[in-house]
Scaffold this motif. Structure first.
Motif, PDB file in Angstrom:
ATOM      1  N   UNK A 170      65.656 -18.984 -65.542  1.00 44.67           N
ATOM      2  CA  UNK A 170      64.951 -17.940 -66.290  1.00 44.67           C
ATOM      3  C   UNK A 170      63.447 -18.182 -66.314  1.00 44.67           C
ATOM      4  N   UNK A 171      63.002 -19.262 -65.684  1.00 43.29           N
ATOM      5  CA  UNK A 171      61.584 -19.603 -65.644  1.00 43.29           C
ATOM      6  C   UNK A 171      61.130 -19.575 -64.185  1.00 43.29           C
ATOM      7  N   UNK A 172      60.243 -18.622 -63.864  1.00 45.75           N
ATOM      8  CA  UNK A 172      59.762 -18.419 -62.495  1.00 45.75           C
ATOM      9  C   UNK A 172      58.283 -18.800 -62.406  1.00 45.75           C
ATOM     10  N   UNK A 173      57.872 -19.332 -61.259  1.00 40.91           N
ATOM     11  CA  UNK A 173      56.454 -19.672 -61.065  1.00 40.91           C
ATOM     12  C   UNK A 173      55.985 -19.147 -59.711  1.00 40.91           C
ATOM     13  N   UNK A 174      54.860 -18.442 -59.711  1.00 44.93           N
ATOM     14  CA  UNK A 174      54.292 -17.907 -58.468  1.00 44.93           C
ATOM     15  C   UNK A 174      53.684 -19.060 -57.654  1.00 44.93           C
ATOM     16  N   UNK A 175      54.043 -19.063 -56.368  1.00 39.14           N
ATOM     17  CA  UNK A 175      53.734 -20.199 -55.493  1.00 39.14           C
ATOM     18  C   UNK A 175      53.061 -19.706 -54.209  1.00 39.14           C
TER      19      UNK A 175
ATOM     20  N   UNK B  16      57.522 -29.153 -59.853  1.00 40.45           N
ATOM     21  CA  UNK B  16      58.237 -27.986 -60.370  1.00 40.45           C
ATOM     22  C   UNK B  16      59.434 -28.418 -61.208  1.00 40.45           C
ATOM     23  N   UNK B  17      60.138 -29.431 -60.719  1.00 35.01           N
ATOM     24  CA  UNK B  17      61.304 -29.907 -61.461  1.00 35.01           C
ATOM     25  C   UNK B  17      60.887 -30.591 -62.752  1.00 35.01           C
ATOM     26  N   UNK B  18      59.789 -31.344 -62.726  1.00 36.10           N
ATOM     27  CA  UNK B  18      59.277 -31.947 -63.954  1.00 36.10           C
ATOM     28  C   UNK B  18      58.995 -30.870 -65.003  1.00 36.10           C
ATOM     29  N   UNK B  19      58.547 -29.700 -64.518  1.00 32.04           N
ATOM     30  CA  UNK B  19      58.192 -28.598 -65.418  1.00 32.04           C
ATOM     31  C   UNK B  19      59.384 -27.731 -65.805  1.00 32.04           C
ATOM     32  N   UNK B  20      60.594 -28.065 -65.304  1.00 35.24           N
ATOM     33  CA  UNK B  20      61.828 -27.321 -65.609  1.00 35.24           C
ATOM     34  C   UNK B  20      61.868 -25.942 -64.959  1.00 35.24           C
ATOM     35  N   UNK B  21      60.985 -25.693 -63.985  1.00 36.12           N
ATOM     36  CA  UNK B  21      60.929 -24.380 -63.330  1.00 36.12           C
ATOM     37  C   UNK B  21      62.061 -24.276 -62.314  1.00 36.12           C
ATOM     38  N   UNK B  22      62.899 -23.275 -62.486  1.00 40.04           N
ATOM     39  CA  UNK B  22      64.067 -23.141 -61.623  1.00 40.04           C
ATOM     40  C   UNK B  22      63.892 -22.209 -60.454  1.00 40.04           C
TER      41      UNK B  22
ATOM     42  N   UNK C 141      66.138 -26.135 -56.899  1.00 43.34           N
ATOM     43  CA  UNK C 141      65.225 -25.034 -57.204  1.00 43.34           C
ATOM     44  C   UNK C 141      65.541 -23.872 -56.267  1.00 43.34           C
ATOM     45  N   UNK C 142      65.432 -22.645 -56.777  1.00 43.36           N
ATOM     46  CA  UNK C 142      65.695 -21.464 -55.954  1.00 43.36           C
ATOM     47  C   UNK C 142      64.383 -20.777 -55.585  1.00 43.36           C
ATOM     48  N   UNK C 143      64.451 -19.945 -54.561  1.00 45.20           N
ATOM     49  CA  UNK C 143      63.251 -19.285 -54.035  1.00 45.20           C
ATOM     50  C   UNK C 143      63.446 -17.773 -54.060  1.00 45.20           C
ATOM     51  N   UNK C 144      62.514 -17.078 -54.734  1.00 49.20           N
ATOM     52  CA  UNK C 144      62.441 -15.616 -54.690  1.00 49.20           C
ATOM     53  C   UNK C 144      61.200 -15.234 -53.890  1.00 49.20           C
ATOM     54  N   UNK C 145      61.095 -13.963 -53.517  1.00 51.21           N
ATOM     55  CA  UNK C 145      59.992 -13.524 -52.657  1.00 51.21           C
ATOM     56  C   UNK C 145      59.069 -12.568 -53.403  1.00 51.21           C
ATOM     57  N   UNK C 146      57.774 -12.807 -53.232  1.00 52.49           N
ATOM     58  CA  UNK C 146      56.707 -12.025 -53.841  1.00 52.49           C
ATOM     59  C   UNK C 146      56.019 -11.268 -52.704  1.00 52.49           C
TER      60      UNK C 146
END
Length: 456
Positions: free
Chosen positions: A103-108, A177-183, A218-223
């Motif tokens: 539920x936590x996404x980060x733009x990469x 990313x994992x340290x930050x709990x970003x999934x 970690x999973x990957x979505x597309x922007x």
């Protein structure tokens, strides 16, 4: 006479003792450092108030409001140069790994290059973009940055001006990313052979990013970024390409909707550049080249900038909206004070609202004339205020702008102090380079606990 003096001295001593005791008592009432800095309208603990006019939950006893996350530990004189240790408070119990939350996404961003890998710097040498008004532009510097000492960034990365293709960099990024709990890593993407004005094509890097992410759960979505000629027809081709090429990978992100159906989720940046009528051709069931109810169906999230875009996004057939910009007040969508109204609109129209939170904003290294949009980090308080504002509207997903958009100073990636003969970079002092990873994990765990309460 002596007795009178003695009495006066005793009285003075008692007054001083009383004043000192009062002062010490008041000092104990000071709020602990590190608690969220609340913005206007957020004086209460998260979720203590329901949106004005919103219906009360049916047959549900109100849960007691959760306390804000505990403060960070005080700064210690730890060595600043060794990358990658897990923060002490985030270390897992023996035999367990750090959890991440989908539920936590980060733009990469994977657009960086260095001489060692690419033969030259990419993006770190970003041009200084001129203002559209030539009179204003004439007052500001022009030209291109010159790495490694002069970067197109106001902060300096702990990894230096790295290449996104370096396997060690990818591993370190996944660790952070994992340290930050970003999934979910939301990858800025251009079609094969295309790139932004300052970059080079990087679709061929996607398999390595997916593989690295998979190793860290970690999973990957597309922007999907705007490119020359992008419209509803080319985006149809983009979606088909992405799903056909990467959809079977274990790290490819799927969102499970309320009907229990699992679909890929796509963010569409600058979606307003295409008309709602054109998007409806692709995103409504009866559109002439609709992807609805086909193998290429998905969850499509549009960018909300102006207030009127809410109705355009609905008419276009999108599934939700996000705000992206990390500068509070820059646009209608990025203004925290508007998120309650946006969430109410989305709830009323069966849309998803994904607020985007950021640690600060400064892009004057590449847009030297844009100082009025700078937002100071205030030692993490700005970030916590944004997170507090997001959680108050009870979102399904929270997005972070960004993990590593260094040009706009929105990164939560580790940064270090750096001074050169011509530059003094900003940094995270008095905290460690991992400050924003630690804050993100602390708030992620708070977010998940709150969501569990909402669902009870």
């Amino acid at each position: 006479m002596a007795r009178r003096r003695r009495r006066a001295c005793i009285a003075l001593f008692l007054v001083l003792l009383f004043a000192f005791g009062t002062l010490m008592g008041l000092r104990t009432l000071k709020a602990p450092d590190g608690l969220p800095a609340l913005g206007p309208g957020l004086e209460l603990a998260p979720f203590e108030r329901r949106a004005e006019g919103a219906p009360a939950p049916a047959a549900r006893a109100p849960a007691a409001p959760a306390a804000p996350p505990p403060p960070l530990p005080p700064h210690t004189a730890e060595p600043r140069s060794s990358p990658g240790p897990v923060p002490a408070e985030a270390e897992p119990a023996p035999g367990q790994s750090l959890r991440v939350y989908s539920d936590l996404h980060a733009f990469y961003y994977s657009w960086y290059g260095s001489p060692r890998r690419e033969g030259h710097y990419i993006h770190w040498d970003h041009v200084m973009v001129p203002h559209w008004d030539p009179k204003i532009s004439a007052s500001y510097p022009r030209g291109r940055h010159s790495p490694p000492d002069d970067l197109g960034s106001s902060f300096y990365p702990e990894l230096g001006p790295y290449s996104s293709r370096d396997p060690d960099v990818l591993r370190e990024h996944m660790t952070q990313l994992k340290e930050a709990a970003i999934g979910v890593l939301v990858l800025s993407w251009y079609p094969p052979g295309m790139a932004d004005d300052n970059g080079e094509p990087s679709d061929d890097l996607v398999p390595a990013i997916l593989d690295a992410a998979h190793q860290y759960n970690i999973q990957v979505a597309f922007h999907i970024q705007p490119y020359k000629g992008r419209d509803d027809i080319t985006v149809h081709d983009n979606i088909k390409y992405i799903i056909d090429t990467y959809g079977s990978h274990g790290a490819f992100y799927h969102y499970k909707n309320s009907m229990g159906k699992s679909l890929p989720l796509f963010y569409i940046y600058d979606s307003y550049l295409t008309s709602p009528e054109a998007w409806a051709h692709l995103l409504t069931p009866n559109g002439p080249h609709s992807i609805r109810n086909t193998p290429y169906d998905g969850v499509f999230i549009a960018l909300l900038v102006e207030e009127g875009h809410t109705h355009d996004i609905l008419a276009a057939g999108f599934d939700g909206m996000y705000t992206y910009f990390a500068s509070n007040g820059f646009s209608f969508g990025s203004s925290h004070q508007n998120w309650k109204a946006v969430k109410n609109f989305c709830d009323a129209n069966n849309l998803m609202f994904i607020p985007s939170v950021g640690p600060g904003y400064i892009d004057t290294s590449i847009r030297p004339w844009n100082n009025h949009n700078t937002r100071n980090r205030v030692n993490g308080k700005y970030y916590e205020t944004a997170l507090q504002a997001a959680l108050t509207v009870r979102p399904e997903i929270v997005s972070i702008t960004s993990f590593n958009e260094w040009h706009e100073g929105t990164q939560i990636e580790k940064a270090i102090p750096k001074k050169t003969p011509t530059r003094l970079y900003l940094d995270y002092l008095p905290h460690q380079p991992s400050l924003y990873l630690e804050l993100t994990r602390r708030w992620a765990e708070h977010f998940i606990k709150e969501k569990e309460q909402w669902l009870m």
